[in-house]
Design an enzyme around this catalytic site. Structure first.
Site, PDB file in Angstrom:
ATOM      1  N   ARG A  98      78.132  24.305   9.129  1.00  0.00           N
ATOM      2  CA  ARG A  98      77.162  24.253  10.219  1.00  0.00           C
ATOM      3  C   ARG A  98      75.758  23.596   9.756  1.00  0.00           C
ATOM      4  NH1 ARG A  98      77.679  30.519  11.360  1.00  0.00           N
ATOM      5  NH2 ARG A  98      77.926  30.281   9.209  1.00  0.00           N
ATOM      6  N   SER A 127      80.453  34.451  13.672  1.00  0.00           N
ATOM      7  CA  SER A 127      80.992  35.646  14.104  1.00  0.00           C
ATOM      8  C   SER A 127      79.868  36.896  14.324  1.00  0.00           C
ATOM      9  CB  SER A 127      82.030  36.210  13.213  1.00  0.00           C
ATOM     10  OG  SER A 127      83.060  35.423  13.225  1.00  0.00           O
TER      11      SER A 127
END
Length: 163
Positions: free
Chosen positions: A91, A129
């Protein structure tokens, strides 16, 4: 046959994870989503069994993807499969630094193991998450963050987890 292992704790699986898995499934003949026990996470939202069921629901449309678990070192797990490649989503720069270090450690344990880094799709670079768990704990709408097949389970579990 080419084989990829997509490891993670998947607590819970997000659309970002699913994007990496989907893309890996187009590159490799077989993809194993390996749900790892993460000793550094103090309070997971979901049990391993719950995560397995959620991931299976999320990847049901990908015939070359299967789900497994492992509670040891990833490099040791990969020794079970000749020529396996780890596939990791990236990311940001911080992901690269950590994954680059892990790649070197994995190579020390399993010299034959290769790692492929896939850049996260732009729309998921912010997604993790932990972000999903935080949002769910406040009852936020998870549309666009997690697979719709598991949204109700996450929302239900979040009500209990927050207490």
């Amino acid at each position: 046959m080419s084989l990829a292992i997509c490891p993670g704790s998947f607590d819970p699986i997000t659309l970002g994870h699913l994007d990496i898995i989907r893309r890996a499934s187009k590159i490799f003949d077989k993809v194993i989503v390996c749900i790892m026990y993460n000793a550094t996470k103090t309070k997971p939202m979901f049990t391993i069994d719950e995560r397995v069921e959620m991931v299976k629901k999320a990847v049901a449309d990908y015939p070359n993807v299967e789900v497994d678990t492992y509670d040891g070192l990833l490099a040791e797990y990969a020794k079970r499969f000749d020529g396996a490649v780890l596939v990791k989503g990236m990311r940001a720069t911080s992901d690269f630094e950590y994954e680059f270090q892990m790649n070197h450690i994995n190579k020390k344990i399993n010299p034959a193991l290769e790692t492929m880094f896939l850049a996260a799709s732009e729309k998921y670079t912010f997604l993790s998450s932990s972000v999903v768990r935080e949002m769910a704990s406040y009852g936020a709408d998870l549309t666009g963050f997690v697979p719709p097949e598991i949204m109700a389970e996450i929302n239900e579990k979040a009500k209990l987890w927050k207490k």
